[in-house]
Design a protein around this motif. Structure first.
Motif, PDB file in Angstrom:
ATOM      1  N   THR A   1      31.653  18.892 -17.046  1.00 48.76           N
ATOM      2  CA  THR A   1      30.415  18.441 -17.649  1.00 48.76           C
ATOM      3  C   THR A   1      30.498  18.534 -19.159  1.00 48.76           C
ATOM      4  O   THR A   1      31.222  19.373 -19.688  1.00 48.76           O
ATOM      5  CB  THR A   1      29.244  19.331 -17.165  1.00 48.76           C
ATOM      6  OG1 THR A   1      29.297  19.442 -15.751  1.00 48.76           O
ATOM      7  CG2 THR A   1      27.908  18.762 -17.550  1.00 48.76           C
ATOM      8  N   ALA A   2      29.732  17.692 -19.825  1.00 45.06           N
ATOM      9  CA  ALA A   2      29.650  17.735 -21.277  1.00 45.06           C
ATOM     10  C   ALA A   2      28.184  17.674 -21.681  1.00 45.06           C
ATOM     11  O   ALA A   2      27.384  16.970 -21.060  1.00 45.06           O
ATOM     12  CB  ALA A   2      30.415  16.570 -21.889  1.00 45.06           C
ATOM     13  N   VAL A   3      27.852  18.426 -22.721  1.00 50.64           N
ATOM     14  CA  VAL A   3      26.484  18.424 -23.231  1.00 50.64           C
ATOM     15  C   VAL A   3      26.155  17.038 -23.770  1.00 50.64           C
ATOM     16  O   VAL A   3      25.108  16.479 -23.498  1.00 50.64           O
ATOM     17  CB  VAL A   3      26.307  19.511 -24.322  1.00 50.64           C
ATOM     18  CG1 VAL A   3      24.958  19.397 -24.985  1.00 50.64           C
ATOM     19  CG2 VAL A   3      26.498  20.894 -23.709  1.00 50.64           C
ATOM     20  N   LYS A   4      27.092  16.476 -24.516  1.00 49.82           N
ATOM     21  CA  LYS A   4      26.945  15.126 -25.066  1.00 49.82           C
ATOM     22  C   LYS A   4      27.593  14.155 -24.084  1.00 49.82           C
ATOM     23  O   LYS A   4      28.729  14.363 -23.664  1.00 49.82           O
ATOM     24  CB  LYS A   4      27.630  15.055 -26.432  1.00 49.82           C
ATOM     25  CG  LYS A   4      27.410  13.802 -27.186  1.00 49.82           C
ATOM     26  CD  LYS A   4      28.099  13.908 -28.537  1.00 49.82           C
ATOM     27  CE  LYS A   4      28.222  12.547 -29.168  1.00 49.82           C
ATOM     28  NZ  LYS A   4      29.078  12.590 -30.354  1.00 49.82           N
ATOM     29  N   LYS A   5      26.907  13.109 -23.723  1.00 49.40           N
ATOM     30  CA  LYS A   5      27.365  12.196 -22.669  1.00 49.40           C
ATOM     31  C   LYS A   5      28.756  11.615 -22.926  1.00 49.40           C
ATOM     32  O   LYS A   5      29.541  11.473 -22.031  1.00 49.40           O
ATOM     33  CB  LYS A   5      26.363  11.048 -22.482  1.00 49.40           C
ATOM     34  CG  LYS A   5      24.985  11.512 -22.080  1.00 49.40           C
ATOM     35  CD  LYS A   5      24.988  12.140 -20.729  1.00 49.40           C
ATOM     36  CE  LYS A   5      23.586  12.574 -20.344  1.00 49.40           C
ATOM     37  NZ  LYS A   5      23.542  13.590 -19.353  1.00 49.40           N
ATOM     38  N   GLY A   6      29.108  11.293 -24.142  1.00 47.30           N
ATOM     39  CA  GLY A   6      30.386  10.658 -24.444  1.00 47.30           C
ATOM     40  C   GLY A   6      31.593  11.572 -24.324  1.00 47.30           C
ATOM     41  O   GLY A   6      32.728  11.110 -24.329  1.00 47.30           O
TER      42      GLY A   6
ATOM     43  N   HIS B   1      32.361  13.504 -21.763  1.00 46.93           N
ATOM     44  CA  HIS B   1      32.668  13.815 -20.366  1.00 46.93           C
ATOM     45  C   HIS B   1      34.149  13.584 -20.039  1.00 46.93           C
ATOM     46  O   HIS B   1      34.739  14.351 -19.279  1.00 46.93           O
ATOM     47  CB  HIS B   1      31.783  12.991 -19.433  1.00 46.93           C
ATOM     48  CG  HIS B   1      31.988  13.305 -17.993  1.00 46.93           C
ATOM     49  ND1 HIS B   1      31.527  14.464 -17.421  1.00 46.93           N
ATOM     50  CD2 HIS B   1      32.638  12.634 -17.018  1.00 46.93           C
ATOM     51  CE1 HIS B   1      31.872  14.495 -16.153  1.00 46.93           C
ATOM     52  NE2 HIS B   1      32.546  13.386 -15.877  1.00 46.93           N
ATOM     53  N   ASP B   2      34.756  12.549 -20.615  1.00 43.87           N
ATOM     54  CA  ASP B   2      36.166  12.249 -20.328  1.00 43.87           C
ATOM     55  C   ASP B   2      37.082  13.390 -20.757  1.00 43.87           C
ATOM     56  O   ASP B   2      38.023  13.734 -20.048  1.00 43.87           O
ATOM     57  CB  ASP B   2      36.598  10.953 -21.024  1.00 43.87           C
ATOM     58  CG  ASP B   2      35.920   9.730 -20.413  1.00 43.87           C
ATOM     59  OD1 ASP B   2      35.438   9.825 -19.271  1.00 43.87           O
ATOM     60  OD2 ASP B   2      35.876   8.682 -21.092  1.00 43.87           O
ATOM     61  N   VAL B   3      36.807  13.960 -21.928  1.00 44.09           N
ATOM     62  CA  VAL B   3      37.616  15.075 -22.431  1.00 44.09           C
ATOM     63  C   VAL B   3      37.495  16.262 -21.481  1.00 44.09           C
ATOM     64  O   VAL B   3      38.493  16.892 -21.123  1.00 44.09           O
ATOM     65  CB  VAL B   3      37.190  15.478 -23.860  1.00 44.09           C
ATOM     66  CG1 VAL B   3      37.927  16.721 -24.314  1.00 44.09           C
ATOM     67  CG2 VAL B   3      37.412  14.333 -24.829  1.00 44.09           C
ATOM     68  N   ALA B   4      36.276  16.558 -21.053  1.00 42.67           N
ATOM     69  CA  ALA B   4      36.052  17.681 -20.136  1.00 42.67           C
ATOM     70  C   ALA B   4      36.793  17.464 -18.820  1.00 42.67           C
ATOM     71  O   ALA B   4      37.388  18.394 -18.275  1.00 42.67           O
ATOM     72  CB  ALA B   4      34.553  17.862 -19.879  1.00 42.67           C
ATOM     73  N   GLU B   5      36.796  16.241 -18.333  1.00 43.14           N
ATOM     74  CA  GLU B   5      37.487  15.931 -17.081  1.00 43.14           C
ATOM     75  C   GLU B   5      39.001  16.104 -17.224  1.00 43.14           C
ATOM     76  O   GLU B   5      39.668  16.645 -16.340  1.00 43.14           O
ATOM     77  CB  GLU B   5      37.150  14.498 -16.640  1.00 43.14           C
ATOM     78  CG  GLU B   5      37.526  14.189 -15.226  1.00 43.14           C
ATOM     79  CD  GLU B   5      36.778  15.020 -14.183  1.00 43.14           C
ATOM     80  OE1 GLU B   5      37.430  15.485 -13.239  1.00 43.14           O
ATOM     81  OE2 GLU B   5      35.559  15.225 -14.322  1.00 43.14           O
ATOM     82  N   LYS B   6      39.563  15.677 -18.348  1.00 39.44           N
ATOM     83  CA  LYS B   6      41.000  15.832 -18.589  1.00 39.44           C
ATOM     84  C   LYS B   6      41.381  17.308 -18.683  1.00 39.44           C
ATOM     85  O   LYS B   6      42.414  17.724 -18.148  1.00 39.44           O
ATOM     86  CB  LYS B   6      41.404  15.104 -19.873  1.00 39.44           C
ATOM     87  CG  LYS B   6      41.389  13.599 -19.739  1.00 39.44           C
ATOM     88  CD  LYS B   6      41.718  12.944 -21.065  1.00 39.44           C
ATOM     89  CE  LYS B   6      41.583  11.437 -20.978  1.00 39.44           C
ATOM     90  NZ  LYS B   6      41.786  10.793 -22.281  1.00 39.44           N
ATOM     91  N   VAL B   7      40.553  18.090 -19.361  1.00 45.61           N
ATOM     92  CA  VAL B   7      40.808  19.527 -19.482  1.00 45.61           C
ATOM     93  C   VAL B   7      40.800  20.167 -18.096  1.00 45.61           C
ATOM     94  O   VAL B   7      41.672  20.977 -17.773  1.00 45.61           O
ATOM     95  CB  VAL B   7      39.766  20.197 -20.412  1.00 45.61           C
ATOM     96  CG1 VAL B   7      39.847  21.713 -20.320  1.00 45.61           C
ATOM     97  CG2 VAL B   7      39.950  19.732 -21.846  1.00 45.61           C
ATOM     98  N   LYS B   8      39.838  19.800 -17.271  1.00 38.04           N
ATOM     99  CA  LYS B   8      39.751  20.368 -15.930  1.00 38.04           C
ATOM    100  C   LYS B   8      41.021  20.067 -15.130  1.00 38.04           C
ATOM    101  O   LYS B   8      41.583  20.954 -14.483  1.00 38.04           O
ATOM    102  CB  LYS B   8      38.531  19.830 -15.188  1.00 38.04           C
ATOM    103  CG  LYS B   8      38.418  20.409 -13.795  1.00 38.04           C
ATOM    104  CD  LYS B   8      37.212  19.905 -13.064  1.00 38.04           C
ATOM    105  CE  LYS B   8      37.254  20.503 -11.660  1.00 38.04           C
ATOM    106  NZ  LYS B   8      36.198  20.103 -10.833  1.00 38.04           N
TER     107      LYS B   8
END
Length: 159
Positions: free
Chosen positions: A46-51, A53-60
């Motif tokens: 999840t990301a606080v700022k909508k844009g 989200h992709d970075v958070a998904e890659k990190v996961k």
């Protein structure tokens, strides 16, 4: 004479129930955070700022590729990315090594990002709670960012 043991047992059950219910301290917990205590819940990144989200998904995905880890919660905030994970039971003796491996991997792949990495179970549950709160349309991104900062502050205090 036979009523006395029933009264004693009744009072004992009442006292124990009161003590156990006081542990929650009035905070509501989600079904997902409760079930995370006994099983893998695989929460969405999840990301606080909508844009973001992709970075958070890659990190996961990068953190999940570590063999000793079985559950990861990632929340990207404005300045920091919280990575909370659970380690497989037999790998608990290598916690420092695993955390170092994760930090090294993330710093190498995302040099501009600031990571807060934790294997603390309480931090993991707090991350899931925040993720669930962020699903609510009335929960603003400002509130989410403030809560994320509190979780990060809590994590820093524990180390």
């Amino acid at each position: 004479m036979k009523r006395k043991p029933i009264v004693v047992y009744g009072l004992l059950v009442l006292v124990i129930g009161s003590l156990l219910s006081g542990c929650n301290q009035g905070e509501k917990t989600s079904e997902e955070s409760r079930s995370s205590m006994i099983q893998s819940v695989d929460p969405e990144a999840t990301a606080v700022k909508k844009g973001d989200h992709d970075v958070a998904e890659k990190v996961k995905k990068d953190v999940q590729s570590v063999p000793a880890i079985y559950d990861v919660a990632v929340i990207k905030g404005k300045d920091e990315i919280l990575v909370a994970y659970k380690v497989k039971h037999m790998q608990r003796f290598h916690m420092k090594k695993i955390e170092g491996e994760i930090n090294k991997r993330l710093e190498k792949k995302y040099p501009k990002e600031n990571f807060i990495v934790s294997s603390d179970f309480k931090i993991f549950i707090e991350a899931i709670e925040l993720k669930d709160r962020m699903k609510d349309k009335d929960y603003s991104s400002k509130d989410a960012e403030e809560r994320l900062k509190k979780i990060i502050k809590f994590k820093k205090e524990r180390t």
